[in-house]
Design a protein around this motif. Structure first.
Motif, mmCIF file in Angstrom:
data_model
loop_
_atom_site.group_PDB
_atom_site.id
_atom_site.type_symbol
_atom_site.label_atom_id
_atom_site.label_comp_id
_atom_site.label_asym_id
_atom_site.label_seq_id
_atom_site.Cartn_x
_atom_site.Cartn_y
_atom_site.Cartn_z
ATOM 1 N N ASP A 72 51.461 34.776 43.802
ATOM 2 C CA ASP A 72 50.615 35.955 43.648
ATOM 3 C C ASP A 72 50.991 36.729 42.405
ATOM 4 N N ALA A 73 52.294 36.658 42.046
ATOM 5 C CA ALA A 73 52.754 37.418 40.897
ATOM 6 C C ALA A 73 52.581 36.637 39.596
ATOM 7 N N ALA A 74 52.336 35.304 39.706
ATOM 8 C CA ALA A 74 52.352 34.464 38.506
ATOM 9 C C ALA A 74 51.102 34.667 37.647
ATOM 10 N N GLU A 75 51.293 34.514 36.353
ATOM 11 C CA GLU A 75 50.178 34.523 35.414
ATOM 12 C C GLU A 75 49.433 33.191 35.545
ATOM 13 N N PRO A 76 48.157 33.149 35.157
ATOM 14 C CA PRO A 76 47.471 31.854 35.147
ATOM 15 C C PRO A 76 48.200 30.897 34.200
ATOM 16 N N ARG A 77 48.266 29.631 34.604
ATOM 17 C CA ARG A 77 48.995 28.666 33.785
ATOM 18 C C ARG A 77 48.093 28.094 32.704
ATOM 19 N N ARG A 78 48.711 27.803 31.537
ATOM 20 C CA ARG A 78 47.943 27.185 30.456
ATOM 21 C C ARG A 78 48.013 25.677 30.611
ATOM 22 N N VAL A 79 46.883 25.042 30.596
ATOM 23 C CA VAL A 79 46.862 23.587 30.711
ATOM 24 C C VAL A 79 45.961 22.995 29.630
ATOM 25 N N ALA A 80 46.260 21.752 29.294
ATOM 26 C CA ALA A 80 45.361 20.999 28.418
ATOM 27 C C ALA A 80 44.532 20.094 29.314
ATOM 28 N N GLU A 81 43.219 20.057 29.051
ATOM 29 C CA GLU A 81 42.337 19.236 29.880
ATOM 30 C C GLU A 81 41.756 18.085 29.070
ATOM 31 N N ILE A 82 41.726 16.920 29.684
ATOM 32 C CA ILE A 82 40.977 15.795 29.120
ATOM 33 C C ILE A 82 39.885 15.481 30.135
ATOM 34 N N VAL A 83 38.644 15.544 29.688
ATOM 35 C CA VAL A 83 37.538 15.296 30.604
ATOM 36 C C VAL A 83 36.825 14.020 30.182
ATOM 37 N N VAL A 84 36.707 13.085 31.120
ATOM 38 C CA VAL A 84 35.931 11.873 30.861
ATOM 39 C C VAL A 84 34.747 11.899 31.826
ATOM 40 N N GLU A 85 33.556 12.050 31.246
ATOM 41 C CA GLU A 85 32.367 12.260 32.060
ATOM 42 C C GLU A 85 31.392 11.118 31.782
ATOM 43 N N GLU A 111 41.634 23.509 25.951
ATOM 44 C CA GLU A 111 42.692 24.254 26.614
ATOM 45 C C GLU A 111 42.052 25.094 27.711
ATOM 46 N N ALA A 112 42.735 25.198 28.869
ATOM 47 C CA ALA A 112 42.179 25.999 29.959
ATOM 48 C C ALA A 112 43.283 26.815 30.597
ATOM 49 N N ARG A 113 42.866 27.879 31.263
ATOM 50 C CA ARG A 113 43.821 28.673 32.041
ATOM 51 C C ARG A 113 43.527 28.451 33.509
ATOM 52 N N LEU A 114 44.598 28.231 34.250
ATOM 53 C CA LEU A 114 44.432 27.801 35.630
ATOM 54 C C LEU A 114 45.169 28.775 36.533
ATOM 55 N N ALA A 115 44.419 29.491 37.370
ATOM 56 C CA ALA A 115 45.092 30.366 38.326
ATOM 57 C C ALA A 115 45.674 29.511 39.436
ATOM 58 N N ALA A 116 46.779 29.997 39.995
ATOM 59 C CA ALA A 116 47.442 29.214 41.046
ATOM 60 C C ALA A 116 46.558 29.099 42.285
ATOM 61 N N TRP A 117 45.764 30.155 42.538
ATOM 62 C CA TRP A 117 44.918 30.210 43.731
ATOM 63 C C TRP A 117 44.000 29.007 43.797
ATOM 64 N N GLY A 118 44.126 28.231 44.844
ATOM 65 C CA GLY A 118 43.267 27.074 44.989
ATOM 66 C C GLY A 118 43.752 25.850 44.246
ATOM 67 N N HIS A 119 44.861 25.979 43.508
ATOM 68 C CA HIS A 119 45.356 24.822 42.765
ATOM 69 C C HIS A 119 46.798 24.465 43.089
#
Lengths: 129, 635
Positions: B540-553, B416-424
């Motif tokens: 700017d007012a939004a909280e960081p969004r919660r996302v689920a990440e799947i990483v294939v490396e 699980e990750a938190r994603l700020a809107a900035w840059g995304h």
């Protein structure tokens, strides 16, 4: 010698291919062309593995799998299909299939699937981390 | 007959105006004329009374010479036509025209008619009845007033002559004046009013024509032209919104309708194509895979047993090409199966494990080590488990291919990750204040359509493409603009200014410009080129969004920078004959339909990392006007 593998497929070429390859490994293979024939097969009593196609002329492979799971819960069943979709693959795995073998396969893929299912015949619930 | 609405309105309004104005003119002129004549009549009446009283004593004393002189003098005054005195018998006894004296007038003549109409003459007349107008011989109108001279006690007893005391009326004083001046005045004012009315009519017609042209005709013909283009099948048309009234609303609604039509058509075409490809592929898959199994297994059996290298080579070709057929069919199925996700609460780790089960055979055959690193705390998320499983399988297939040629291992992780809107956060819609679409799919930034605006920098006009990802400042323009220059920004379609006159940059106090984001307020940028200030209020007012990440490396060969931009395009493959170029395109489509992102970090020769991010909040999973900036970026 009792049969060790039951292969269920309506295509003769598939049944033949499975028989030829597994016979080389010393496994005795019996075949059935329909779900009805498979479910009535005497070899079901003591075989070690079933390879079953997902689309049979009378019943779907998942239904065969379900009734096999009721009769012999520990018997590993590997599903084969020429029409691989994520949906039917996951439905088969949800119903407790031991493996999934997409058609067409070559002899080493068949061997790997059979070996994997036989080695971990307790079923996938114990197999996965 | 076909007549334009505008023409009809103009003709109808002009007719009504002309009728009203004409009636008004006629009424006003008529009133004016009768007022003027009444005025003249009153002054003639006064004059007549004056003559009567000033000649009173001359009459009593019968001073005829004096009377003649007076009447002649009065008759010479300007405007006076004639002054006459008639006796009882109708004979002219005094006149300003001496030649008339002595002539008799018939009592039935028009001047006498007022009193003598009924046989026995009237003795007293109301003032209005004493006046008459008639046309003189030379054509001008004349107003005549008669004034009866009554028998008074002095007249009957005068020494000079004897009027019978029984007579009531002794004679009549007739004064007539010319109405030529009055008529000239009236005609002049009549002409002036007619001219004014015609002018007003022309002006109002012109105004109506201009209003009709700018308010109705232009927007309507733009709409008609756009409708024709739509009828011809062009669904990219937009009508410029030039008005803030009902036609502006109509244009806005029209644009919205066109956009939705286009979207529906695209979806229909896509769905239609996919459905037929899907039916075909399913049929082909079913019919072809069984015989392929026979070819593949028996060929591989023979290959194992063959001793002769030439035979082995031939059999290897058969096995390889059969496998290629298999991949083509499989990818065709994958591509055909793109359908909207049916979301249910799923355990992502379970989905990943199933994908691994499907891939296990191939991985163990290729002797690739797979490390699973699944976060046990991952909450369930709303997703189509089968589709996500397909994405993971596709990514594993690619990783296995990359590793098999380079040798190495694959790591598969969830977390699980938190994603700020900035840059995304990336916008999926941008318009000017009048609703023109500003997104430009021709110029993409990291795979996303850029925002296109017109920039005026140091007197040079240019198209500027802005990064659609919030917090990134990539810009593409044909001409450079000085860092400190204050540029001005416009909508490239309708030319409306994008500036926000009431707002100033928080950093450098320069003016700001903005684009509207449908449903999510607007994004503001500083107009000073080098400032890099931007503000997106909801983000700017939004909280960081919660996302689920799947990483294939993987530790495979990586992706060449030249391949990166095409990575997610359908039918683009680097595997030569081995790939169909559909795997990543399908995966991208699935992830995007889930409101998520698929990101790549890669380094040639060292490996690649694919990250799937799926939103954990329900709201974010619904189709939202923003998405994530999915950036294939070199690590």
């Amino acid at each position: 010698v009792n049969a060790e593998v039951l292969v269920v497929d309506d295509e003769e070429v598939v049944r033949k291919a499975v028989e030829r390859i597994l016979a080389q490994d010393g496994l005795r293979v019996v075949a059935a062309g329909t779900a009805r024939e498979a479910l009535a097969h005497p070899a079901l009593a003591d075989c070690r593995l079933v390879l079953c196609d997902l689309m049979l002329p009378d019943l779907s492979g998942v239904e065969v799998l379900r009734s096999l799971r009721e009769r012999r819960p520990g018997l590993p069943v590997v599903m084969m299909t020429g029409y691989v979709t994520a949906a039917n693959a996951s439905r088969a795995l949800e119903q407790g299939a031991a493996g999934f073998l997409p058609k067409p396969f070559d002899e080493s893929e068949l061997r790997a699937a059979v070996a994997g299912a036989l080695a971990e015949r307790g079923g996938r619930e114990e197999r996965l981390p | 007959m076909r007549t334009r609405i505008g023409t009809r309105v103009i003709v109808a309004v002009s007719l009504a105006t002309a009728l009203t104005a004409g009636l008004t003119v006629v009424l006003v002129v008529r009133t004016h004329r009768s007022d003027q004549v009444a005025e003249v009549a009153r002054s003639v009446e006064q004059l007549s009374e004056t003559i009567k009283s000033s000649t009173h004593y001359d009459m009593l004393e019968n001073r005829r010479e004096s009377l003649h002189r007076q009447i002649e003098a009065i008759g010479r005054q300007e405007g006076i036509e004639a002054v006459r005195v008639f006796n009882r018998e109708g004979r002219i006894v005094f006149s300003s025209e001496p030649s008339e004296i002595g002539s008799a007038v018939d009592k039935r003549a028009e001047a006498c008619d007022a009193c003598h109409a009924e046989g026995r003459p009237l003795e007293r007349l109301p003032q209005s009845a004493r006046s008459r107008t008639f046309t003189a011989a030379d054509g001008h109108r004349v107003l005549g007033t008669i004034n009866p001279i009554h028998n008074e006690p002095g007249c009957a007893s005068a020494a000079c002559h004897a009027h019978d005391s029984r007579d009531t009326v002794l004679g009549v004083l007739d004064v007539s004046v010319s109405l030529a001046d009055v008529d000239r005045n009236i005609a002049r004012s009549q002409r002036r009013m007619a001219g004014l009315t015609a002018g007003a009519l022309a002006a109002s017609g012109l105004l109506l024509w201009w209003l009709n042209r700018s308010l109705v005709l232009r927007p309507v013909s733009a709409l008609v032209a756009a409708t024709r283009r739509i009828a011809e099948g062009d669904l990219t048309v937009t009508v410029p919104i030039t008005a803030q009234h009902e036609l502006g609303d109509l244009a806005r609604a029209f644009n919205e309708m066109t956009r939705r039509l286009g979207e529906a058509q695209r979806q229909l075409t896509q769905a239609d194509k996919l459905a037929s490809v899907g039916r075909l592929a399913a049929g082909v898959a079913h019919e072809i895979n069984n015989p392929l199994t026979g070819v593949l297994t028996f060929a591989s059996l023979l290959l194992k047993q063959a001793e002769d290298p030439a035979v082995r080579d031939d059999l290897t070709v058969i096995v390889r090409e059969t496998k290629r057929c298999r991949d083509i069919v499989r990818n065709l199925l994958d591509f055909a199966r793109q359908s909207p996700p049916s979301r249910q609460s799923v355990d992502l780790n379970e989905v990943v494990r199933r994908a691994v089960t499907i891939m296990m055979n191939q991985l163990s055959l290729d002797r690739i080590a797979l490390t699973l690193d699944l976060s046990p705390e991952l909450p369930p998320l709303l997703a189509d488990g089968a589709q996500i499983q397909q994405v993971v399988v596709n990514l594993l297939v690619n990783a296995a291919d990359a590793v098999a040629t380079g040798g190495g291992e694959i790591r598969l992780a969830t977390r699980e990750a938190r994603l700020a809107a900035w840059g995304h956060a990336a916008i999926r819609g941008a318009t000017c204040a009048r609703g023109c679409d500003l997104l430009d799919p021709e110029v993409r930034m990291a795979g996303l359509p850029s925002i296109r605006v017109t920039r005026n920098c140091a007197g040079r006009q240019d198209l500027l493409h802005l990064d659609p990802v919030y917090g990134r400042f990539n810009q593409v323009a044909a001409h450079p603009c000085d860092e400190d220059a204050l540029a001005s920004y416009q909508c490239p379609r309708c030319r409306v200014s994008l500036h926000e006159p009431s707002l100033r940059c928080e950093r450098c106090a320069a003016p700001l410009f903005s684009v509207q984001v449908p449903g999510l307020d607007r994004i503001l940028w500083c107009t000073r080129n080098g400032c890099h200030f931007s503000h997106w209020p909801p983000m700017d007012a939004a909280e960081p969004r919660r996302v689920a990440e799947i990483v294939v490396e993987d530790t495979g060969r990586g992706i060449a920078p030249s391949d990166l931009p095409h990575l997610f395009e359908p039918f683009y493959t680097t595997k030569g004959a081995g790939g169909t170029g559909l795997g990543l395109a399908v995966s991208w489509g699935i992830v995007e339909a889930h409101g998520g992102t698929l990101e790549v970090a890669t380094e040639e020769g060292r490996g690649s990392r694919f990250t799937v991010r799926l939103p954990l909040e329900r709201a974010a999973a619904e189709a939202s006007p923003i998405g994530e900036g999915a950036a294939p970026a070199a690590a």
